[in-house]
Design a protein around this motif. Structure first.
Motif, short mmCIF file in Angstrom:
data_model
loop_
_atom_site.label_atom_id
_atom_site.label_comp_id
_atom_site.label_asym_id
_atom_site.label_seq_id
_atom_site.Cartn_x
_atom_site.Cartn_y
_atom_site.Cartn_z
N ASP A 1 -8.50 60.93 154.32
CA ASP A 1 -9.24 60.10 155.27
C ASP A 1 -10.48 59.50 154.61
N ASN A 2 -10.93 58.40 155.17
CA ASN A 2 -12.06 57.67 154.61
C ASN A 2 -13.38 58.33 155.00
N GLN B 1 -16.25 57.15 153.49
CA GLN B 1 -17.26 56.15 153.15
C GLN B 1 -17.40 55.20 154.33
N ASN C 1 -21.81 59.79 150.85
CA ASN C 1 -21.29 58.58 151.51
C ASN C 1 -22.03 57.38 150.95
#
Length: 496
Positions: free
Chosen positions: A176-177, A179, A486
């Motif tokens: 999963d992202n 950022q 992040n």
């Protein structure tokens, strides 16, 4: 957001009267597919209970959501001083000497529980096809709870940090992202309203027992949240509608007359007719308050609170606002008493220290209604609400302000002062100050500056006032660890 939050387990704690014989891992093992995750309505129910457990005892963190809520809502509000056991980071927040390395600015606990909510919202609908006993009505009620809690957590983050990442899908694997850029405060508030209005359609009115009605999300809890966020959006018409929905719900809310038993009924026992939504701590699952306010006090009431907020009648010492002495604080020591007292003479023992965290009470909703009425040029009705609350709390004449309904600024400040008395140390003060100061493009920034002038150490007063003249300083920085993990995040402007 921190990647490691997805690996947190909900602690072995169940809400209300649930047993403590199981745990819930809301993060499936990497590679687990959606149809292998939850299979029965009992799985979904356990996941929802897990959300509440996460609110009470945040996994992988020594600091609970309740304590963060206290720090975010009180440390900069001018009513709290550091205790002998406060950390340097806590002291720095109180004096507005905040750096991105300050651990108080960690939002990981909030995003952990937000991910629990997202997991229920994403995966619970799949169970309808797997469990023929699981009804659409049950699903909608569970989704209502998850949506409302997610909304409240984002609402708190947006008031604290202003712009924050908005993630509305569950984090279920390493792929999963992580950022994710920040969304603006306005976008967060809009999403909060969307979630709450959606949740309202299927929310429970009555679970059948008082502890659940006060400790789980109900229609009244959602409407209280809506009134709050609408005030921040300066949408006073809808704020009034939401507040009136609580007042007129027929749930039996009332202001309990001030007496020697008022404190015990409302705070020490909790779940009273003044309660709308409370985190349900128990003797078996105690909150953080006994430690942070009594055993090793990290926070004290500011030295002038008793006199300046509640008032002292030196001619008649028995003439007292019931909310002050040995309710909010202890005179002399300035101990914050609201969360540790059994009555006005005795504290609870450590084993009995089960006082709840009060998210919304009836008086809070009444004062939000008064605020909306005043902004809608109905000041006389607003003052009537303030008078009703003051009468029930035995407020003394010294704190009564001589304002008329057509004096909007005067009524506004009167309501703000009354909220300080009514909601002392309940995580509301800084948010109340900031909401009022920022009205009309910070036309009332002097509210914040006045607090700084009054409470700042003499040798820091000028520098603190200079900082607070920049509205960007009114929000916490992004914690430096979040910036490291992040790369899509950009630091809040004041802290660059």
């Amino acid at each position: 957001m921190r990647k490691d939050i997805i690996y947190s387990l909900v602690l072995i704690v169940a809400l209300l009267t649930q047993s403590c014989d199981s745990y819930l891992d809301l993060q499936p093992e990497n590679g687990t597919t959606r149809d292998e995750f939850w299979k029965t309505k009992e799985d979904v129910q356990a996941a929802v209970i897990g959300i509440y457990s996460g609110l009470l005892n945040t996994p992988d963190s020594g600091i609970t959501i309740a304590e963060y809520s206290f720090m975010y809502g009180e440390l900069r509000g001018g009513m709290v001083d550091p205790g002998v056991n406060s950390s340097d980071d806590q002291r720095d927040v109180i004096t507005s000497s905040i750096l991105p390395s300050n651990t108080v600015a960690s939002w990981a606990a909030f995003y952990t529980v937000i991910n629990y909510c997202n997991t229920v919202i994403d995966l619970a609908p799949d169970v309808l096809a797997l469990d023929p006993t699981f009804t659409q009505e049950q699903l909608d009620q569970y989704l209502s709870e998850a949506l409302a809690i997610r909304a409240y957590l984002y609402f708190t983050l947006a008031r604290t940090f202003r712009d924050v990442p908005l993630k509305l899908e569950a984090t279920l694997s390493d792929d999963d992202n992580f950022q994710i850029a920040k969304s603006t405060q306005e976008e967060i508030f809009d999403q909060v309203v969307t979630d709450l209005t959606t949740a309202l359609k299927s929310a429970v009115e009555d679970y059948g027992d008082n502890a659940s009605n006060k400790g789980r999300i109900t229609k009244d809890a959602i409407n209280a949240m809506l009134a709050d966020v609408y005030l921040w959006q300066e949408d006073y018409t809808n704020a009034l509608i939401a507040a009136d929905a609580v007042v007129n719900s027929g749930a039996g809310y009332s202001l309990i007359p001030g007496s020697t038993s008022w404190f015990t009924t409302v705070f020490a026992r909790g779940n009273s007719t003044e309660s709308i939504f409370e985190f349900q701590y128990t003797p078996e699952n105690r909150g953080p308050f006994y430690g942070i306010f009594l055993q090793r006090p990290q926070y004290l009431a500011q030295a002038s609170v008793l006199e300046d907020v509640f008032g002292l009648d030196f001619e008649d010492p028995e003439n007292k606002d019931v909310r002050g002495e040995r309710v909010s604080l202890v005179p002399g020591t300035n101990e914050i008493y609201k969360f540790t007292g059994l009555n006005q003479d005795q504290r609870k023992t450590l084993q009995e220290s089960d006082t709840h965290w009060f998210v919304y009470r009836y008086a809070d909703v009444l004062l939000m209604k008064a605020e909306a009425l005043n902004e809608l040029d109905r000041g006389d009705e607003a003052l009537a609400i303030v008078d009703e609350i003051r009468e029930s709390r035995l407020a003394i004449d010294l704190t009564k302000e001589q304002v008329t309904g057509d004096d909007k600024d005067g009524v506004r400040m009167y309501i703000l002062a009354e909220r300080a008395r009514e909601l002392a140390f309940e995580g509301k003060r800084w948010f109340d100050v900031l909401r009022n100061a920022r009205k009309d493009n910070y036309a009332n920034i002097d509210i914040i500056l006045g607090i700084a002038v009054k409470t700042a150490p003499a040798n820091q007063q000028q520098s603190i006032v200079a900082k607070l003249k920049d509205p960007n300083s009114h929000y916490l920085p992004i914690y430096q660890y979040e910036l490291y993990t992040n790369k899509a995040l950009v630091q809040n402007p004041f802290y660059k």
